[in-house]
Design an enzyme around this catalytic site. Sequence first.
Site, PDB file in Angstrom:
ATOM      1  N   LYS A 179       1.794   2.105  -5.081  1.00 49.62           N
ATOM      2  CA  LYS A 179       2.377   1.552  -6.318  1.00 49.62           C
ATOM      3  C   LYS A 179       1.494   1.865  -7.518  1.00 49.62           C
ATOM      4  O   LYS A 179       1.974   2.209  -8.593  1.00 49.62           O
ATOM      5  CB  LYS A 179       2.543   0.029  -6.186  1.00 49.62           C
ATOM      6  N   GLN A 194       1.749  -6.302  -3.465  1.00 52.07           N
ATOM      7  CA  GLN A 194       2.331  -6.567  -2.136  1.00 52.07           C
ATOM      8  C   GLN A 194       3.681  -5.848  -2.014  1.00 52.07           C
ATOM      9  O   GLN A 194       3.852  -4.824  -2.642  1.00 52.07           O
ATOM     10  CB  GLN A 194       2.471  -8.082  -1.880  1.00 52.07           C
ATOM     11  N   ASP A 246       0.807  -1.223   0.000  1.00 55.98           N
ATOM     12  CA  ASP A 246       0.000   0.000   0.000  1.00 55.98           C
ATOM     13  C   ASP A 246       0.840   1.273   0.000  1.00 55.98           C
ATOM     14  O   ASP A 246       0.459   2.292   0.580  1.00 55.98           O
ATOM     15  CB  ASP A 246      -0.957   0.021   1.219  1.00 55.98           C
ATOM     16  N   GLU A 247       1.960   1.233  -0.661  1.00 54.49           N
ATOM     17  CA  GLU A 247       2.861   2.399  -0.714  1.00 54.49           C
ATOM     18  C   GLU A 247       2.418   3.415  -1.769  1.00 54.49           C
ATOM     19  O   GLU A 247       3.015   4.485  -1.898  1.00 54.49           O
ATOM     20  CB  GLU A 247       4.303   1.954  -1.017  1.00 54.49           C
ATOM     21  N   HIS A 280       2.980  10.472  -0.658  1.00 57.43           N
ATOM     22  CA  HIS A 280       2.449  11.048   0.580  1.00 57.43           C
ATOM     23  C   HIS A 280       3.393  12.047   1.251  1.00 57.43           C
ATOM     24  O   HIS A 280       3.371  12.169   2.476  1.00 57.43           O
ATOM     25  CB  HIS A 280       2.084   9.946   1.584  1.00 57.43           C
ATOM     26  N   GLY A 300      -4.640  -4.254  -3.723  1.00 59.74           N
ATOM     27  CA  GLY A 300      -5.625  -3.195  -3.958  1.00 59.74           C
ATOM     28  C   GLY A 300      -4.864  -1.947  -4.326  1.00 59.74           C
ATOM     29  O   GLY A 300      -4.175  -1.373  -3.492  1.00 59.74           O
ATOM     30  N   HIS A 301      -4.917  -1.572  -5.593  1.00 58.81           N
ATOM     31  CA  HIS A 301      -4.148  -0.426  -6.080  1.00 58.81           C
ATOM     32  C   HIS A 301      -5.108   0.680  -6.499  1.00 58.81           C
ATOM     33  O   HIS A 301      -5.943   0.484  -7.375  1.00 58.81           O
ATOM     34  CB  HIS A 301      -3.266  -0.835  -7.270  1.00 58.81           C
TER      35      HIS A 301
HETATM   36  P1  GDP Z   1      -0.779   0.332  -3.554  1.00 61.67           P
HETATM   37  O1  GDP Z   1      -1.420  -0.921  -3.096  1.00 61.67           O
HETATM   38  O2  GDP Z   1       0.691   0.337  -3.297  1.00 61.67           O
HETATM   39  O3  GDP Z   1      -1.095   0.685  -4.978  1.00 61.67           O
HETATM   40  O4  GDP Z   1      -1.375   1.506  -2.649  1.00 61.67           O
HETATM   41  P2  GDP Z   1      -2.927   1.711  -2.232  1.00 61.67           P
HETATM   42  O5  GDP Z   1      -3.672   2.193  -3.414  1.00 61.67           O
HETATM   43  O6  GDP Z   1      -3.442   0.526  -1.534  1.00 61.67           O
HETATM   44  O7  GDP Z   1      -2.788   2.850  -1.139  1.00 61.67           O
HETATM   45  C1  GDP Z   1      -2.182   4.073  -1.423  1.00 61.67           C
HETATM   46  C2  GDP Z   1      -3.174   5.186  -1.098  1.00 61.67           C
HETATM   47  O8  GDP Z   1      -2.490   6.419  -1.101  1.00 61.67           O
HETATM   48  C3  GDP Z   1      -4.278   5.341  -2.135  1.00 61.67           C
HETATM   49  O9  GDP Z   1      -5.445   5.769  -1.481  1.00 61.67           O
HETATM   50  C4  GDP Z   1      -3.742   6.425  -3.068  1.00 61.67           C
HETATM   51  O10 GDP Z   1      -4.782   7.143  -3.718  1.00 61.67           O
HETATM   52  C5  GDP Z   1      -3.039   7.306  -2.076  1.00 61.67           C
HETATM   53  N1  GDP Z   1      -1.879   8.050  -2.592  1.00 61.67           N
HETATM   54  C6  GDP Z   1      -0.882   7.614  -3.406  1.00 61.67           C
HETATM   55  N2  GDP Z   1       0.066   8.541  -3.533  1.00 61.67           N
HETATM   56  C7  GDP Z   1      -0.308   9.595  -2.783  1.00 61.67           C
HETATM   57  C8  GDP Z   1       0.296  10.860  -2.466  1.00 61.67           C
HETATM   58  O11 GDP Z   1       1.388  11.202  -2.913  1.00 61.67           O
HETATM   59  N3  GDP Z   1      -0.403  11.675  -1.629  1.00 61.67           N
HETATM   60  C9  GDP Z   1      -1.609  11.331  -1.109  1.00 61.67           C
HETATM   61  N4  GDP Z   1      -2.219  12.181  -0.299  1.00 61.67           N
HETATM   62  N5  GDP Z   1      -2.197  10.164  -1.382  1.00 61.67           N
HETATM   63  C10 GDP Z   1      -1.550   9.301  -2.191  1.00 61.67           C
HETATM   64  P1  IMO Z   2      -0.944  -4.196  -2.254  1.00 64.37           P
HETATM   65  O1  IMO Z   2      -0.569  -4.719  -3.606  1.00 64.37           O
HETATM   66  C1  IMO Z   2      -0.958  -4.661   2.065  1.00 64.37           C
HETATM   67  C2  IMO Z   2      -1.005  -8.754   3.618  1.00 64.37           C
HETATM   68  C3  IMO Z   2      -2.276  -9.147   4.367  1.00 64.37           C
HETATM   69  C4  IMO Z   2      -1.677 -10.124   5.359  1.00 64.37           C
HETATM   70  C5  IMO Z   2      -0.602 -10.827   4.552  1.00 64.37           C
HETATM   71  C6  IMO Z   2      -1.026 -12.174   3.975  1.00 64.37           C
HETATM   72  O2  IMO Z   2      -2.220  -3.456  -2.234  1.00 64.37           O
HETATM   73  O3  IMO Z   2       0.184  -3.458  -1.630  1.00 64.37           O
HETATM   74  P2  IMO Z   2      -2.617 -12.846   1.946  1.00 64.37           P
HETATM   75  O4  IMO Z   2      -4.079 -12.587   1.722  1.00 64.37           O
HETATM   76  O5  IMO Z   2      -1.740 -12.315   0.885  1.00 64.37           O
HETATM   77  O6  IMO Z   2      -2.333 -14.286   2.245  1.00 64.37           O
HETATM   78  O7  IMO Z   2      -2.278 -12.038   3.309  1.00 64.37           O
HETATM   79  O8  IMO Z   2      -0.258  -9.948   3.497  1.00 64.37           O
HETATM   80  N1  IMO Z   2      -1.226  -8.225   2.240  1.00 64.37           N
HETATM   81  C7  IMO Z   2      -1.166  -6.936   1.931  1.00 64.37           C
HETATM   82  N2  IMO Z   2      -0.992  -5.842   2.708  1.00 64.37           N
HETATM   83  N3  IMO Z   2      -1.075  -4.530   0.726  1.00 64.37           N
HETATM   84  C8  IMO Z   2      -1.223  -5.612  -0.073  1.00 64.37           C
HETATM   85  O9  IMO Z   2      -1.227  -5.530  -1.422  1.00 64.37           O
HETATM   86  C9  IMO Z   2      -1.310  -6.887   0.528  1.00 64.37           C
HETATM   87  N4  IMO Z   2      -1.485  -8.134   0.062  1.00 64.37           N
HETATM   88  C10 IMO Z   2      -1.411  -8.937   1.118  1.00 64.37           C
HETATM   89  O10 IMO Z   2      -2.881  -8.041   4.981  1.00 64.37           O
HETATM   90  O11 IMO Z   2      -1.046  -9.419   6.391  1.00 64.37           O
HETATM   91 MG    MG Z   3      -2.908  -1.556  -1.781  1.00 61.82          MG
END
Ligand code: GDP
Ligand code: IMO
Ligand code: MG
Length: 439
Positions: free
Chosen positions: A34, A239, A31-32, A346, A58-59
Amino acid sequence: MLLLLTFFLYNIFGGIIMSCVNVVLGAFYGDEGKGKIIDYLSSNARYAVRFSGGNNAGHTILVNGKKFAFHLLPSGILNKNIKAILSNGVVIDPKVLLEEINNLKNNGYPVDNLYISEKAHVIMPYHIMMDSLLEDARGDNKIGTTKRGIGPTYCDKYERCGIRMEDFIGKNFKNLLKINIKNKNVILKAYGYDELDFESIYKEYSKYAKKLKKYVTDTTTMLHQAIKNNENILCEGAQATLLDIDFGSYPYVTSSNPTIGGVLTGTGIGAKYINEVIGVIKAYSSRVGEGPYVTEENNEIGDMIRELGHEYGTTTKRPRRCGWLDVPALNYAVMINGLTSIAMNHLDTIGKLNKIKLCVAYKYKGKMIKDFTTNMDILKNSTPIYEEFSGNFGDLSKCKTYDELPINAKKFLERIEELTNTPIKYIGVGADRENIIVR
Ligand code: GDP
Ligand code: IMO
Ligand code: MG
């Protein structure tokens, strides 16, 4: 002389060929952001490839205020010229994938640019049940999985009883499903769960197979053709490094290799073709699920970061655990993946705080540790050593260049570059596609 000339030519032309595969990976616990970086970089690519994991990912991508959440489809798919690939390393829930395709179609995207590897494994209902069942059985030692059936599907892959896409859409499906359901029912029954009915699952999943058949192909050959044509390929990680089955905080990890090795085994692309490896981080950190997290702020500071950053899971909606950025962990990701640069999201969020902390080392049993380790005892019993930075960056949403950033933001970024010896090439200053600074 001839040898020298051959060497030069090899390097020049080899270099050109090698320059087309770039990789984006998560550097922490997921959840960085990506999705946002992939969306940006895929505008320069011809192929976007998801190479590992499944719909545990979840991206989120924000395009002019409109939110897209991808779980299985490559995040690069929003770009018109992209061929989106789900390669052999991915595990696919056909029901979820079809929902995602329909959702995108309803938003005006034709989804005629999707290719699924014949080797990718299929997530079946019994995998999802097993994921829940095993989590319940772990009790207090639960992992906190997404309960999407990811682990059990990879287990079957390695047990060699899995159903691959080519089986799913072919004649083998009925037989394979029958054997699998028979075996899984023994386990389900032992745990007191209802047994599965073969006929109804076969009927439902045959419909999904029919719909997905047109997308299934040999994606490895496709990618090598692209390399020959010198077309740009973006491999998009799901991940992250610390969730890696080998290099993460085992057992609190996912069941695949989201690190650089997963790109090779998950696509069939050779190491020599890989050029840039970009590690994505946030200016702070977060984790969902169980497991150690040295820089966690399980208090009002963590709560504040969660609210400022809207840190709630894209997949499971769970509140994310939040804390400070961890340089030892980041250096580990640099090392394991051979990161060539960092993308940091962020910066806007962290800049809303007065004081920002950066973990530069751990303290374990009175000793200072700078090298990250996945040793569970050390991870559970270390305390972070911090450097402090001034915050209050102001509104960064209009910043388009590095020079426009306030001095305090630059100090924070440059200290991280110094400690990691890696350039921060992309800086996120807001959630929208536009809110990105490229250096
Ligand atoms: P991923 O799984 O690595 O693609 O990340 P997620 O989508 O799960 O979570 C990242 C969250 O941060 C999402 O809600 C994005 O819309 C949000 N986001 C990404 N980059 C930035 C940023 O530079 N600033 C802010 N405020 N939000 C961001
Ligand atoms: P993205 O691509 C954050 C975590 C789960 C759990 C562990 C194992 O959005 O960054 P699993 O269902 O894969 O067997 O769960 O890994 N996990 C994630 N945490 N972002 C993800 O994907 C994740 N995918 C799995 O929360 O701790
Ligand atoms: Mg995510």
